[in-house]
Write an enzyme that holds these catalytic residues in place. Sequence first.
Site, PDB file in Angstrom:
ATOM      1  N   HIS A 271      -8.866  -0.199  -2.872  1.00 49.15           N
ATOM      2  CA  HIS A 271      -9.577  -0.450  -1.624  1.00 49.15           C
ATOM      3  C   HIS A 271     -10.461   0.762  -1.395  1.00 49.15           C
ATOM      4  CE1 HIS A 271      -9.218  -0.979   3.046  1.00 49.15           C
ATOM      5  NE2 HIS A 271     -10.449  -1.137   2.600  1.00 49.15           N
TER       6      HIS A 271
ATOM      7  N   ASP B 106      -5.340   2.838  -1.735  1.00 53.08           N
ATOM      8  CA  ASP B 106      -6.351   3.183  -0.741  1.00 53.08           C
ATOM      9  C   ASP B 106      -7.104   4.446  -1.149  1.00 53.08           C
ATOM     10  OD1 ASP B 106      -6.015   1.150   1.348  1.00 53.08           O
ATOM     11  OD2 ASP B 106      -3.981   1.939   1.475  1.00 53.08           O
TER      12      ASP B 106
ATOM     13  N   MET C   5     -12.645   2.917   0.421  1.00 48.85           N
ATOM     14  CA  MET C   5     -13.175   3.305   1.730  1.00 48.85           C
ATOM     15  C   MET C   5     -14.070   4.522   1.513  1.00 48.85           C
ATOM     16  SD  MET C   5      -9.690   2.572   3.815  1.00 48.85           S
ATOM     17  CE  MET C   5      -8.705   2.514   2.318  1.00 48.85           C
TER      18      MET C   5
ATOM     19  N   ASP D 253      -5.153  -6.476   5.862  1.00 48.98           N
ATOM     20  CA  ASP D 253      -4.708  -5.111   5.584  1.00 48.98           C
ATOM     21  C   ASP D 253      -4.707  -4.299   6.875  1.00 48.98           C
ATOM     22  OD1 ASP D 253      -4.199  -2.603   4.526  1.00 48.98           O
ATOM     23  OD2 ASP D 253      -6.174  -2.371   3.590  1.00 48.98           O
ATOM     24  N   GLY D 254      -3.524  -3.794   7.229  1.00 44.88           N
ATOM     25  CA  GLY D 254      -3.399  -2.925   8.395  1.00 44.88           C
ATOM     26  C   GLY D 254      -2.420  -3.461   9.416  1.00 44.88           C
ATOM     27  N   GLY D 255      -1.295  -2.771   9.555  1.00 41.71           N
ATOM     28  CA  GLY D 255      -0.301  -3.176  10.552  1.00 41.71           C
ATOM     29  C   GLY D 255       0.408  -4.483  10.238  1.00 41.71           C
TER      30      GLY D 255
ATOM     31  N   MET E  74     -10.068   6.976  -0.244  1.00 48.11           N
ATOM     32  CA  MET E  74     -10.882   7.403   0.905  1.00 48.11           C
ATOM     33  C   MET E  74     -11.629   8.683   0.551  1.00 48.11           C
ATOM     34  SD  MET E  74      -8.182   6.850   4.007  1.00 48.11           S
ATOM     35  CE  MET E  74      -7.030   5.456   4.015  1.00 48.11           C
TER      36      MET E  74
ATOM     37  N   SER F 199       0.872  -1.172   0.000  1.00 49.80           N
ATOM     38  CA  SER F 199       0.000   0.000   0.000  1.00 49.80           C
ATOM     39  C   SER F 199       0.914   1.228   0.000  1.00 49.80           C
ATOM     40  CB  SER F 199      -0.866  -0.002   1.268  1.00 49.80           C
ATOM     41  OG  SER F 199      -1.245   1.315   1.589  1.00 49.80           O
TER      42      SER F 199
ATOM     43  N   GLY G  30      -8.667   3.937   7.498  1.00 46.81           N
ATOM     44  CA  GLY G  30      -8.530   5.399   7.529  1.00 46.81           C
ATOM     45  C   GLY G  30      -7.099   5.891   7.485  1.00 46.81           C
TER      46      GLY G  30
ATOM     47  N   GLY H  81      -2.668   4.768   7.621  1.00 45.65           N
ATOM     48  CA  GLY H  81      -1.588   3.792   7.642  1.00 45.65           C
ATOM     49  C   GLY H  81      -0.860   3.872   8.981  1.00 45.65           C
ATOM     50  N   GLY H  82      -0.015   2.895   9.227  1.00 45.31           N
ATOM     51  CA  GLY H  82       0.853   2.948  10.405  1.00 45.31           C
ATOM     52  C   GLY H  82       0.194   2.612  11.729  1.00 45.31           C
TER      53      GLY H  82
ATOM     54  N   GLY I 199       1.834  -1.634   4.218  1.00 43.74           N
ATOM     55  CA  GLY I 199       2.209  -0.275   3.860  1.00 43.74           C
ATOM     56  C   GLY I 199       3.516   0.143   4.490  1.00 43.74           C
TER      57      GLY I 199
ATOM     58  N   HIS J  31      -1.891  -2.107  -4.016  1.00 39.77           N
ATOM     59  CA  HIS J  31      -3.130  -1.856  -3.285  1.00 39.77           C
ATOM     60  C   HIS J  31      -3.258  -0.341  -3.110  1.00 39.77           C
ATOM     61  CE1 HIS J  31      -6.022  -2.754   0.111  1.00 39.77           C
ATOM     62  NE2 HIS J  31      -5.524  -1.644   0.617  1.00 39.77           N
TER      63      HIS J  31
ATOM     64  N   MET K 133     -10.023  -6.513   7.512  1.00 37.34           N
ATOM     65  CA  MET K 133      -9.231  -5.373   7.992  1.00 37.34           C
ATOM     66  C   MET K 133      -8.645  -5.696   9.366  1.00 37.34           C
ATOM     67  SD  MET K 133      -9.115  -3.025   5.723  1.00 37.34           S
ATOM     68  CE  MET K 133      -8.307  -1.764   6.713  1.00 37.34           C
TER      69      MET K 133
HETATM   70  C1  DX5 Z   1      -5.849   1.653   6.141  1.00 39.59           C
HETATM   71  C2  DX5 Z   1      -5.481   1.184   4.748  1.00 39.59           C
HETATM   72  C3  DX5 Z   1      -4.284   0.290   4.681  1.00 39.59           C
HETATM   73  C4  DX5 Z   1      -3.032   0.898   5.242  1.00 39.59           C
HETATM   74  C5  DX5 Z   1      -1.907  -0.085   5.293  1.00 39.59           C
HETATM   75  O1  DX5 Z   1      -7.051   2.308   6.110  1.00 39.59           O
HETATM   76  O2  DX5 Z   1      -6.557   0.476   4.187  1.00 39.59           O
HETATM   77  O3  DX5 Z   1      -4.107  -0.187   3.364  1.00 39.59           O
HETATM   78  O4  DX5 Z   1      -2.633   2.012   4.546  1.00 39.59           O
HETATM   79  O5  DX5 Z   1      -0.798   0.535   5.875  1.00 39.59           O
HETATM   80  P1  DX5 Z   1      -0.041  -0.077   7.115  1.00 39.59           P
HETATM   81  O6  DX5 Z   1       0.563  -1.377   6.650  1.00 39.59           O
HETATM   82  O7  DX5 Z   1       0.956   0.960   7.448  1.00 39.59           O
HETATM   83  O8  DX5 Z   1      -1.040  -0.320   8.204  1.00 39.59           O
HETATM   84 ZN    ZN Z   2      -6.163  -0.653   2.352  1.00 39.02          ZN
END
Ligand code: DX5
Ligand code: ZN
Length: 237
Positions: free
Chosen positions: A77, A45, A79, A182-184, A47, A18, A153, A155-156, A204, A43, A148
Amino acid sequence: MMEKAKRPERISAKIGPSILNADLSKLHEESVKLVSCGADYLHLDVMDGHFVPNITIGHPVVKCLASKMKNVFFETHMMVSNPDQWIEDMSQSHVDQYTFHVEASKDVKTTCRKVRESGMKVGIALKPGTPTKSVEEYIDIADMILIMTVEPGFGGQKFMDPMMAKVKWLRENYPTLDIEVDGGVGPSTIKACAEAGANMIVSGTAIISAPNQKTVMNEMRECVQSYIDKRQSTQGS
Ligand code: DX5
Ligand code: ZN
């Protein structure tokens, strides 16, 4: 009656970086680098500031990027509050898979049908608070389910380990379904994802900030693939 999704005979491990936390002024450069380091797909994102409290990129940016990288598989993705609204635009922007949130769609079957008719693969995403039960009736018409592992919303954020129960349930019941997390997700959390049964890995910060992106992606892919192989050999398939 809606057409069922075609499942592969065997699933494989795929890493989809991401770019959310990358230097977005160099979106193309960063994306090319990720692909040359072995990314299996990208991927993106999207939003809208309504479904999640953040705004990122939309189809005009996706179109510019994807049209410069025609051989790359792009997943968006979504959102967004109204997933049906962007299907046509994303399809025109060379997107290969449209992953929308089950919580946002007014009529999930219709959204799935529209995505497929526009020529894209169908992904359905679940926020951490949404149970797998809410997508059960749509799994047969989806190509992929995204679990998820953070609140969408930003990253990180920190990986939510309890989400692995959802992945495990899906894998036990759908051995060849593409299941994404996806996420962390990064080297310290990949084993939990692999063990539970995820095969499509979005990552990401862990990849973007790595001194050697290739090494990190290889390491995660090998970990996931080893669990897929183990599972397939015990199932005798
Ligand atoms: C969060 C996103 C993820 C995110 C992944 O809303 O959908 O794709 O950016 O980033 P990391 O791996 O840093 O959580
Ligand atoms: Zn995502």
